[in-house]
Enzyme design. Structure first.
Site, short mmCIF file in Angstrom:
data_model
loop_
_atom_site.label_atom_id
_atom_site.label_comp_id
_atom_site.label_asym_id
_atom_site.label_seq_id
_atom_site.Cartn_x
_atom_site.Cartn_y
_atom_site.Cartn_z
N ASP A 1 4.74 -27.15 18.00
CA ASP A 1 4.90 -27.37 16.56
C ASP A 1 3.57 -27.31 15.84
O ASP A 1 3.52 -27.20 14.63
CB ASP A 1 5.57 -28.73 16.32
CG ASP A 1 7.07 -28.66 16.54
OD1 ASP A 1 7.75 -29.56 16.09
OD2 ASP A 1 7.52 -27.69 17.17
N GLY B 1 13.71 -24.61 12.75
CA GLY B 1 12.93 -25.30 13.76
C GLY B 1 12.81 -26.79 13.46
O GLY B 1 13.72 -27.42 12.92
N SER B 2 11.65 -27.34 13.77
CA SER B 2 11.48 -28.79 13.69
C SER B 2 11.46 -29.34 12.28
O SER B 2 11.54 -30.56 12.11
CB SER B 2 10.20 -29.19 14.42
OG SER B 2 10.35 -28.96 15.81
N THR B 3 11.35 -28.50 11.26
CA THR B 3 11.45 -29.03 9.90
C THR B 3 12.84 -29.61 9.65
O THR B 3 13.00 -30.51 8.81
CB THR B 3 11.16 -27.94 8.85
OG1 THR B 3 12.08 -26.86 9.01
CG2 THR B 3 9.73 -27.43 8.97
#
Length: 486
Positions: A464, A215-217
């Protein structure tokens, strides 16, 4: 008469030679086959005839041996078995070994030549020295903080020391007690069957062996790639990105979970986790640039061992532009182990240099005399030092005034990145909540710890922010434990 005696003597000599040849055949040419024969119980009896060496955490054993009084005499015991199972693995008289128990088996079992100055003597006497010990890099307080933070929820935590690669914590949840598999008989077989059919898969080491969409990591990798490639030279400059963002070559619109992402800068996109901006930046970096950047961080790397093997984290090398856009925000086929994402955070914290993670600090003889030390080595530079410094600033902003406020620690500088990874058919599954971070005590020259947390069953909204709610508090507890342990 003498002639007959002579012929009888020749015949006896021939029989003696034949006997010696047969002995040589059995002892030399066929010894391996006889030794491997399942009906041969002597190797197993010999293996368990003496106590096994111990695995140490903070210098204290978390394993032991118990005299069972059976043919296979000594069984393995574990202190706080579920807490340390992802580190120790199991040592079973029925099912073999796993993780450190397997990787350091020669030392623990007493068969490693390095345990004796005269290994040939033990070969001649058919003996062996006492089992040696394996001292791990794990810190008990950090491990406990990670385990307590997950509190039985499906997920994992990996924490490493950025400057050295030492693994400070390795937790997989739900866990199991390795002692349940130590002996023989129907009880052990029943436990093995139960653990392997449990839908929560407690024997799966999620920190090392499970890969998740990050994901956004993963936007940390994309941002670093953009800075290194010169695609972004001013992190505060507007990016002229619409909201939603049309994926290249398609009619599909990529939305954001929050507001304020239209024409946002890269700094704002990291701070508030704008999918649109980071997807567009990934496309601008290009497939080759993104693949090279991901691989510098450790993706697509086979053969990583800590010393147990680690699953390969993936970033596709052949994609269309729309697929690249999704991959740049940690979706599509991008997958990573929690350890891999801890390595991403560690590379940022360590000025861009990526250290190889390792779990065994040293092995020793039974009396503490050294056998081997853990190997600190570099996996290369993941990004330019100037890029790493800029990424540190962006990650600090996430925690101070962004989506990761729950990771803030008074008296420490903390950088982080939240993430929510969608999965399942049509993204119908409950999102995975991620948080990656690093922490440095105020006044300290280097960050003490880098952490990755993933929670599989995080009941949170799809933005998020769920990483902030479900995973960031766990990361904060782990970082606090690491800072207090120094």
């Amino acid at each position: 008469m003498i002639r007959y005696i002579r012929w009888c003597g020749y015949f006896c000599a021939l029989l003696l030679v034949a006997l010696l040849v047969n002995i040589a055949r059995v002892q030399v040419w066929e010894s391996a086959a006889y030794g491997a024969n399942p009906a041969n119980k002597r190797p197993a009896i010999e293996r368990y005839a003496q106590p096994r060496g111990n695995i140490l955490v903070d210098g204290r054993p978390v394993t032991g041996s118990r005299d069972s009084g059976q043919l296979l005499r000594y069984e393995r015991t574990y202190a706080n078995g579920p807490l340390y199972a992802p580190v120790t693995g199991f040592s079973s008289q029925t099912y073999g070994t796993s993780f450190v128990e397997r990787a350091e088996d020669p030392v623990l079992a007493g068969t490693d030549p390095g345990l004796s100055a005269f290994p040939l003597w033990y070969d001649l006497t058919r003996g062996r020295p006492a089992g040696g010990n394996a001292a791990t890099t794990v810190r008990a307080g950090v491990q406990l903080a990670a385990y307590a933070g997950l509190a039985g929820k499906r997920g994992a935590v990996a924490a490493v020391e950025p400057a050295t690669g030492k693994i400070l914590a390795l937790v997989s949840s739900p866990s199991y007690d390795p002692a349940a598999l130590s002996g023989t008989g129907s009880r052990v077989k029943a436990q093995w069957a139960r653990l392997n059919t449990d839908p929560d898969r407690p024997m799966l080491n999620r920190a090392l062996r499970e890969t998740y969409p990050p994901g956004s990591t993963f936007k940390i990798v994309t941002a670093a790639a953009a800075l290194d490639a010169g695609v972004v030279t001013d992190v505060a400059a507007p990016t002229e990105t619409p909201d939603p963002y049309p994926l290249p070559g398609t009619r599909t619109l990529l939305p954001n979970a929050g507001t304020g992402c239209q024409d946002a800068s890269m700094a704002e996109a990291v701070q508030w986790s704008c999918n649109t901006v980071m997807a567009k930046i990934g496309v601008r970096v290009g497939l080759r640039g993104m693949v090279e950047a991901a691989e510098r961080f450790g993706f697509n790397r086979d053969g990583l061992r800590v010393p147990s093997w680690v699953s390969r984290s993936n970033f596709d090398t052949d994609m269309s532009q729309d697929q690249l856009a999704l991959s740049a925000i940690g979706q599509f086929n991008t997958r990573a182990t929690p350890l891999q994402m801890a390595m991403v955070a560690a590379a940022v914290a360590n000025g861009g240099e990526l250290k190889s993670p390792y779990l065994v600090d040293r092995t020793t003889q039974d009396d503490g005399s050294p056998v081997r030390r853990g190997d600190q080595r570099s996996l290369g530079r993941a990004m330019d030092p100037a890029t790493a410094l800029r990424m540190q600033e962006l990650m600090v902003k996430v925690v101070e005034d962004g989506t990761g406020k729950n990771a803030s620690i008074p008296g420490a500088v903390v950088g982080g990145k939240t993430g929510t990874a969608q999965h399942g058919v049509g993204n119908a599954g409950t999102p995975y909540a991620w948080f990656i971070s690093w922490a440095r005590a105020e006044g300290a020259p280097l960050p003490a710890v880098a952490v990755a947390v993933v929670v599989e069953d995080a009941a949170a909204n799809r933005g998020d922010i769920s990483g902030n709610l479900a995973a960031a508090p766990i990361a904060r507890a782990v970082m606090e434990a690491a800072l207090s342990a120094r």
